[in-house]
Design an enzyme around this catalytic site. Structure first.
Site, short mmCIF file in Angstrom:
data_model
loop_
_atom_site.label_atom_id
_atom_site.label_comp_id
_atom_site.label_asym_id
_atom_site.label_seq_id
_atom_site.Cartn_x
_atom_site.Cartn_y
_atom_site.Cartn_z
N SER A 96 44.96 34.52 42.49
CA SER A 96 44.64 34.61 41.07
C SER A 96 44.97 36.02 40.54
O SER A 96 46.11 36.44 40.61
CB SER A 96 43.16 34.25 40.87
N HIS A 253 41.42 25.67 42.12
CA HIS A 253 41.87 27.07 42.02
C HIS A 253 41.47 27.88 43.25
O HIS A 253 42.21 28.75 43.69
CB HIS A 253 41.28 27.69 40.75
#
Length: 271
Positions: A96, A253
């Protein structure tokens, strides 16, 4: 087992942990609201193959706070860290926000990176009206609404957070940023004010760099995540022509936490 230390980074000292004593160096960069501690279980699986460095990025974990959270500054933190550890070249995993730091650093110092793994993030800019950005703004507002120093127990803080965030997994992840000081009071370890001020920077794209970057790169996408979509692939290939894209089934994610065995397998295959 492993070592932990502070490395001099100009005016900052970044906290890091090291796992493993042999093999090539492998640096892992966590995402927004995270820390190196989130990656200890992954590092323990990789320490027989690599010297694994788990870094707390600025404004996170045990590293110092700063007003600036541009990717240029975070990449420079990484550059100084590598120099401070006398590392010639490294492998990098970035998740990320950490993935964007890793991409920026690799573009700026391609001679320093052997192989790059980017976990569930694209190099482009995320629109301020996108669901992901709205989620981050909601998280920041929730964190700012809570004063941990007024709480008697961690459970009390969790109860307050549950009024704003109903996802239990996300709530538990965020609560890892609570620590108890010597005076017995709780506090946030992350610099929420700086994150709020810089959220547009954090959602920005990789710009102003020399491309293409000819470093072997692996982009790992969570099957259930929309942080990397089909429209991102041309830009990935434009910046990293040698990039491969692999989808981790059944993962969102936080793919390294949701599918750790597959994540380790794909990492070892590539590195």
């Amino acid at each position: 087992q492993g070592t932990s230390s502070m490395a001099d980074i100009g005016s900052l000292e970044l906290f890091f942990r090291k796992k493993g004593e042999s093999g090539e160096p492998l640096i892992i960069l966590h995402g927004l609201y995270g820390s190196g501690d989130n990656w200890i279980s992954i590092a323990n699986e990789l320490k027989d193959y690599f010297q694994v460095y788990l870094i707390d990025q600025r404004n996170h974990g045990r590293s110092p706070h700063a007003d600036d959270m541009s990717y240029e500054s975070m990449a420079e933190d990484l550059h100084e860290f590598i120099k401070s550890q006398n590392l010639e070249s490294v492998n990098i995993i970035g998740h990320s926000m950490g993935g964007k730091t890793a991409m920026w650093f690799t573009a700026a110092h391609p001679d320093k990176v052997k192989k790059l793994i980017v976990a569930d993030i694209a190099p482009g800019k995320y629109d301020t009206t996108s669901p992901n950005v709205k989620t981050h703004k909601k998280i920041i507002a929730a964190l700012k609404s809570i004063d941990p120093s007024e709480a008697k127990t961690r459970k009390e803080i969790e109860t307050q957070l549950s009024r704003y965030i109903d996802n239990v997994q996300l709530r538990m992840f965020l609560l890892k940023n609570i620590e108890r000081k010597e005076d017995g009071c709780y506090r946030w370890k992350i610099n929420i004010d700086s994150i709020e001020k810089n959220i547009i920077n954090i959602m920005s794209g990789i710009t102003g760099i020399d491309i293409p970057v000819h470093v072997p790169a692996l982009f790992l996408k969570g099957e259930l995540s929309d942080y990397i979509t089909d429209k991102d692939i041309p830009l990935i290939k434009e910046i990293f022509p040698d990039a491969k894209l692999v989808t981790i089934p059944g993962a969102g994610h936080w793919l390294h936490a949701q599918q750790p065995k597959i994540f380790i397998q794909k990492t070892l295959e590539f590195l």
